[in-house]
Design a protein around this motif. Structure first.
Motif, mmCIF file in Angstrom:
data_model
loop_
_atom_site.group_PDB
_atom_site.id
_atom_site.type_symbol
_atom_site.label_atom_id
_atom_site.label_comp_id
_atom_site.label_asym_id
_atom_site.label_seq_id
_atom_site.Cartn_x
_atom_site.Cartn_y
_atom_site.Cartn_z
ATOM 1 N N SER A 162 -30.845 19.846 23.800
ATOM 2 C CA SER A 162 -31.820 18.824 23.297
ATOM 3 C C SER A 162 -32.091 17.909 21.954
ATOM 4 N N SER A 165 -30.176 14.536 21.615
ATOM 5 C CA SER A 165 -30.793 13.662 21.692
ATOM 6 C C SER A 165 -31.322 12.995 20.918
ATOM 7 N N THR A 168 -28.517 9.923 20.453
ATOM 8 C CA THR A 168 -28.888 8.684 21.018
ATOM 9 C C THR A 168 -27.888 9.524 22.752
ATOM 10 N N VAL A 170 -27.520 11.125 26.026
ATOM 11 C CA VAL A 170 -28.749 10.910 27.296
ATOM 12 C C VAL A 170 -28.387 11.957 27.905
ATOM 13 N N ARG A 174 -33.255 13.231 26.881
ATOM 14 C CA ARG A 174 -33.827 11.752 26.292
ATOM 15 C C ARG A 174 -33.798 10.910 27.230
ATOM 16 N N SER A 175 -33.031 11.795 28.709
ATOM 17 C CA SER A 175 -33.565 11.011 29.288
ATOM 18 C C SER A 175 -35.111 11.236 30.253
ATOM 19 N N GLN A 177 -37.294 10.987 27.407
ATOM 20 C CA GLN A 177 -38.107 9.834 27.103
ATOM 21 C C GLN A 177 -38.081 8.642 27.597
ATOM 22 N N LEU A 178 -36.407 7.515 28.085
ATOM 23 C CA LEU A 178 -36.356 6.925 28.502
ATOM 24 C C LEU A 178 -37.230 6.575 29.840
#
Length: 219
Positions: A162, A165, A168, A170, A174-175, A177-178
């Motif tokens: 994790s 992330s 950057t 993904v 990170r997914s 968070q997006l």
């Protein structure tokens, strides 16, 4: 639990599941690359001449004494200043591998030391060389001893992915968070991500227990 939270978690699930293979790929790559490196470091610390032994000990001390997040930053943002530019995936895998190898080396070193000295002496008496003794006698027994710790390391590594992330990549976190940046609903996506991490860890733990049972005499 609020229906809106459950709905947001459910809606985020496809996106998070699509990123899960990358998370698993990071963990497996770091484990596959880190295991031989960790074995090499362990052997250096046990049998190498003092200068090499000290270098190996310094490497382990540095990795164990600094946060993984800082190591990721050093690899991804620091190495370009030395002329080595890596993609986020390359940087993440390298940082995780170096970190994993240091911890695995301690596990392997302790496992090798746990094998009775008599096993080594018996192998020498049969005419086996030092390399043959290590390969055919010591390491197979050490592997059985180290298996629980190696399994725990892989489970911990899945969660440590994790951290990539921040450069950057993904992956799973990170997914999430997006998705949150798009929906402005943090609880559901983070909850879904946590459940996926939990499911992966539980599955790996089950596999680990079965391997331990199979390798236990009479198991």
């Amino acid at each position: 639990m609020d229906n809106a939270i459950l709905r947001s978690a459910w809606e985020a699930l496809p996106t998070l599941l699509a990123a899960t293979p990358l998370t698993l790929g990071f963990a497996l790559a770091a484990m596959v690359l880190g295991l031989p490196l960790g074995l090499t470091v362990a052997l250096l610390r046990l049998f190498a001449p003092p200068p090499l032994r000290q270098v190996a000990a310094l490497y382990v001390s540095f990795i164990r004494g600094t946060p993984l997040l800082v190591q990721i930053f050093v690899v991804y943002y620091g190495l370009p200043s030395l002329g080595l530019t890596l993609t986020p995936i390359q940087g993440g895998v390298l940082a995780l591998t170096l970190n994993t190898a240091a911890y695995l080396s301690e596990t392997i070193r302790a496992a090798i030391q746990s094998v009775a000295v008599g096993q080594r002496e018996a192998a020498y008496s049969l005419g086996l060389s030092r390399a043959q003794t290590m390969t055919l006698v010591i390491l197979p027994q050490a592997a059985r001893v180290a298996l629980p710790s190696l399994g725990n390391s892989l489970i911990g590594l899945v969660k440590d992915t994790s951290l990539v992330s921040v450069i950057t990549v993904v992956e799973l976190l990170r997914s999430a968070q997006l998705v949150i940046a798009r929906t402005f609903e943090p609880f559901g996506p983070y909850l879904a991500a946590a459940l996926i991490y939990w499911a992966i860890s539980s599955l790996l733990e089950l596999v680990q227990r079965r391997l331990e049972k199979r390798l236990t005499p009479g198991g």
